[in-house]
Write a protein that holds these residues in place. Structure first.
Motif, PDB file in Angstrom:
ATOM      1  N   GLU A   1       1.093  -1.260  -0.089  1.00  0.00           N
ATOM      2  CA  GLU A   1       0.019   0.203  -0.062  1.00  0.00           C
ATOM      3  C   GLU A   1       0.944   0.821  -0.456  1.00  0.00           C
ATOM      4  OE1 GLU A   1       0.327  -1.452   4.447  1.00  0.00           O
ATOM      5  OE2 GLU A   1      -0.152  -2.438   2.285  1.00  0.00           O
ATOM      6  N   HIS A   2       2.290   1.246  -0.121  1.00  0.00           N
ATOM      7  CA  HIS A   2       2.897   2.410   0.304  1.00  0.00           C
ATOM      8  C   HIS A   2       2.268   3.120  -0.766  1.00  0.00           C
ATOM      9  CE1 HIS A   2       6.307   5.218   0.997  1.00  0.00           C
ATOM     10  NE2 HIS A   2       6.289   4.675  -0.040  1.00  0.00           N
ATOM     11  N   PRO A   3       2.503   2.935  -2.028  1.00  0.00           N
ATOM     12  CA  PRO A   3       3.078   3.897  -3.212  1.00  0.00           C
ATOM     13  C   PRO A   3       1.258   4.808  -3.564  1.00  0.00           C
ATOM     14  CG  PRO A   3       3.502   1.686  -4.506  1.00  0.00           C
ATOM     15  CD  PRO A   3       3.234   1.951  -2.875  1.00  0.00           C
ATOM     16  N   GLU A   4       0.285   4.099  -2.299  1.00  0.00           N
ATOM     17  CA  GLU A   4      -1.566   4.300  -2.343  1.00  0.00           C
ATOM     18  C   GLU A   4      -0.660   5.732  -1.274  1.00  0.00           C
ATOM     19  OE1 GLU A   4      -5.481   3.332  -1.087  1.00  0.00           O
ATOM     20  OE2 GLU A   4      -4.580   2.161  -0.620  1.00  0.00           O
ATOM     21  N   HIS A   5      -0.352   5.616  -0.400  1.00  0.00           N
ATOM     22  CA  HIS A   5       0.033   6.803   0.942  1.00  0.00           C
ATOM     23  C   HIS A   5       0.659   6.927   0.310  1.00  0.00           C
ATOM     24  CE1 HIS A   5      -0.336   3.037   3.700  1.00  0.00           C
ATOM     25  NE2 HIS A   5      -1.667   3.688   3.148  1.00  0.00           N
ATOM     26  N   VAL A   6       1.543   7.064  -0.322  1.00  0.00           N
ATOM     27  CA  VAL A   6       2.463   8.526  -1.105  1.00  0.00           C
ATOM     28  C   VAL A   6       1.573   9.024  -1.427  1.00  0.00           C
ATOM     29  CG1 VAL A   6       4.547   9.342  -2.885  1.00  0.00           C
ATOM     30  CG2 VAL A   6       5.056   7.543  -1.027  1.00  0.00           C
ATOM     31  N   GLY A   7       1.200   8.433  -2.919  1.00  0.00           N
ATOM     32  CA  GLY A   7      -0.019   9.116  -3.727  1.00  0.00           C
ATOM     33  C   GLY A   7      -1.726   9.948  -2.765  1.00  0.00           C
ATOM     34  N   MET A   8      -1.955   9.724  -1.783  1.00  0.00           N
ATOM     35  CA  MET A   8      -2.689  10.014  -0.547  1.00  0.00           C
ATOM     36  C   MET A   8      -1.546  11.363   0.298  1.00  0.00           C
ATOM     37  SD  MET A   8      -4.154   7.427   1.671  1.00  0.00           S
ATOM     38  CE  MET A   8      -5.116   7.837   2.453  1.00  0.00           C
ATOM     39  N   TRP A   9      -0.735  11.625   0.338  1.00  0.00           N
ATOM     40  CA  TRP A   9       0.287  12.610   0.539  1.00  0.00           C
ATOM     41  C   TRP A   9       0.728  13.695  -0.365  1.00  0.00           C
ATOM     42  CZ3 TRP A   9       2.682  14.310   4.562  1.00  0.00           C
ATOM     43  CH2 TRP A   9       3.268  15.396   4.558  1.00  0.00           C
ATOM     44  N   LEU A  10       1.068  13.621  -1.563  1.00  0.00           N
ATOM     45  CA  LEU A  10       0.857  14.309  -3.324  1.00  0.00           C
ATOM     46  C   LEU A  10      -0.616  14.812  -3.475  1.00  0.00           C
ATOM     47  CD1 LEU A  10       3.075  12.026  -5.335  1.00  0.00           C
ATOM     48  CD2 LEU A  10       3.419  14.392  -3.907  1.00  0.00           C
ATOM     49  N   GLU A  11      -1.675  13.896  -3.234  1.00  0.00           N
ATOM     50  CA  GLU A  11      -2.630  14.724  -3.087  1.00  0.00           C
ATOM     51  C   GLU A  11      -3.741  16.019  -2.599  1.00  0.00           C
ATOM     52  OE1 GLU A  11      -7.603  13.341  -3.014  1.00  0.00           O
ATOM     53  OE2 GLU A  11      -6.186  11.850  -3.268  1.00  0.00           O
ATOM     54  N   GLU A  12      -2.869  15.883  -1.395  1.00  0.00           N
ATOM     55  CA  GLU A  12      -3.614  16.883  -0.560  1.00  0.00           C
ATOM     56  C   GLU A  12      -2.227  18.000  -0.072  1.00  0.00           C
ATOM     57  OE1 GLU A  12      -3.504  17.469   4.838  1.00  0.00           O
ATOM     58  OE2 GLU A  12      -4.020  14.968   3.849  1.00  0.00           O
ATOM     59  N   VAL A  13      -0.891  17.777  -0.744  1.00  0.00           N
ATOM     60  CA  VAL A  13       0.460  18.276  -0.826  1.00  0.00           C
ATOM     61  C   VAL A  13      -0.434  19.025  -1.934  1.00  0.00           C
ATOM     62  CG1 VAL A  13       2.002  19.136  -1.747  1.00  0.00           C
ATOM     63  CG2 VAL A  13       2.028  17.507   0.218  1.00  0.00           C
ATOM     64  N   LEU A  14      -0.591  18.932  -3.352  1.00  0.00           N
ATOM     65  CA  LEU A  14      -0.942  19.770  -4.650  1.00  0.00           C
ATOM     66  C   LEU A  14      -2.338  20.111  -4.779  1.00  0.00           C
ATOM     67  CD1 LEU A  14       0.658  17.064  -6.428  1.00  0.00           C
ATOM     68  CD2 LEU A  14       1.813  19.061  -5.531  1.00  0.00           C
ATOM     69  N   GLY A  15      -2.406  19.985  -3.545  1.00  0.00           N
ATOM     70  CA  GLY A  15      -4.494  20.584  -3.493  1.00  0.00           C
ATOM     71  C   GLY A  15      -5.789  20.246  -3.218  1.00  0.00           C
ATOM     72  N   GLY A  16      -5.755  18.618  -3.530  1.00  0.00           N
ATOM     73  CA  GLY A  16      -6.434  17.788  -3.550  1.00  0.00           C
ATOM     74  C   GLY A  16      -7.087  17.532  -2.050  1.00  0.00           C
ATOM     75  N   ALA A  17      -8.266  16.760  -2.401  1.00  0.00           N
ATOM     76  CA  ALA A  17      -8.313  16.095  -0.428  1.00  0.00           C
ATOM     77  C   ALA A  17      -7.697  15.796   0.548  1.00  0.00           C
ATOM     78  CB  ALA A  17      -9.276  14.638  -1.311  1.00  0.00           C
ATOM     79  N   LYS A  18      -7.663  15.775   1.343  1.00  0.00           N
ATOM     80  CA  LYS A  18      -7.170  15.948   3.039  1.00  0.00           C
ATOM     81  C   LYS A  18      -7.240  14.304   3.137  1.00  0.00           C
ATOM     82  CE  LYS A  18      -7.035  20.968   3.759  1.00  0.00           C
ATOM     83  NZ  LYS A  18      -6.827  21.609   4.734  1.00  0.00           N
ATOM     84  N   ARG A  19      -6.803  13.679   2.559  1.00  0.00           N
ATOM     85  CA  ARG A  19      -7.477  12.114   2.830  1.00  0.00           C
ATOM     86  C   ARG A  19      -6.047  11.384   3.698  1.00  0.00           C
ATOM     87  NH1 ARG A  19      -7.693   7.349  -1.700  1.00  0.00           N
ATOM     88  NH2 ARG A  19      -6.299   8.550  -2.242  1.00  0.00           N
TER      89      ARG A  19
END
Length: 153
Positions: free
Chosen positions: A44-62
């Motif tokens: 699940e590491h790639p998904e977790h990094v994706g969640m991080w980048l999504e939040e950093v770049l202005g997406g949901a705060k997952r």
């Protein structure tokens, strides 16, 4: 920029980010220089990094809501002793993958993305060292179109 889309929206949203993470982490897992850092990488590491980048770049705060936010991310890097050449290779593979999946190539987007990945990977490297001082930051630094990074963390 007034009413400008977020970097997350501009890149193509979650679907595109997930594609990027899939391509990127296949490269990371196969890379001899990065293998020592990622040899025990959880599925699940790639998904977790994706969640991080999504939040950093202005997406949901997952990442904050589901993973514990900034302090949880810091804990993931503590003691890993990321070497400068490993950080540089991680960044190089990231941008190889960005090109491979067809993220936007306009200079404004690429400049903002390069700035964040360079800044963030350098912070991760610093925070991974055994003698790293505790971070003063409590929340995830949101990244947008051209903001300068803070002077201290």
């Amino acid at each position: 920029m007034t009413n400008a889309p977020t970097l997350f929206d501009w890149m193509g949203g979650r679907e595109k980010l997930n594609e990027l993470m899939s391509v990127f982490y296949r490269k990371v897992a196969a890379d001899d220089l990065l293998q020592p850092l990622f040899q025990r990488m959880k599925e699940e590491h790639p998904e977790h990094v994706g969640m991080w980048l999504e939040e950093v770049l202005g997406g949901a705060k997952r990442y904050t809501e589901q993973r514990g936010g900034f302090k949880a991310m810091i804990r993931q890097h503590r003691g890993r002793k990321i070497a400068p050449e490993q950080r540089a290779r991680w960044v190089a593979l990231f941008f190889e993958s960005v090109d491979e999946v067809g993220l936007p190539t306009d200079p404004e987007f690429r400049s903002a993305l390069v700035a964040y990945i360079e800044w963030g990977s350098r912070r991760a490297m610093a925070n991974s060292q055994p003698d790293a001082p505790p971070s003063k930051r409590e929340t995830i630094k949101l990244w947008g179109w051209g903001e300068a990074p803070p002077g201290t963390d």
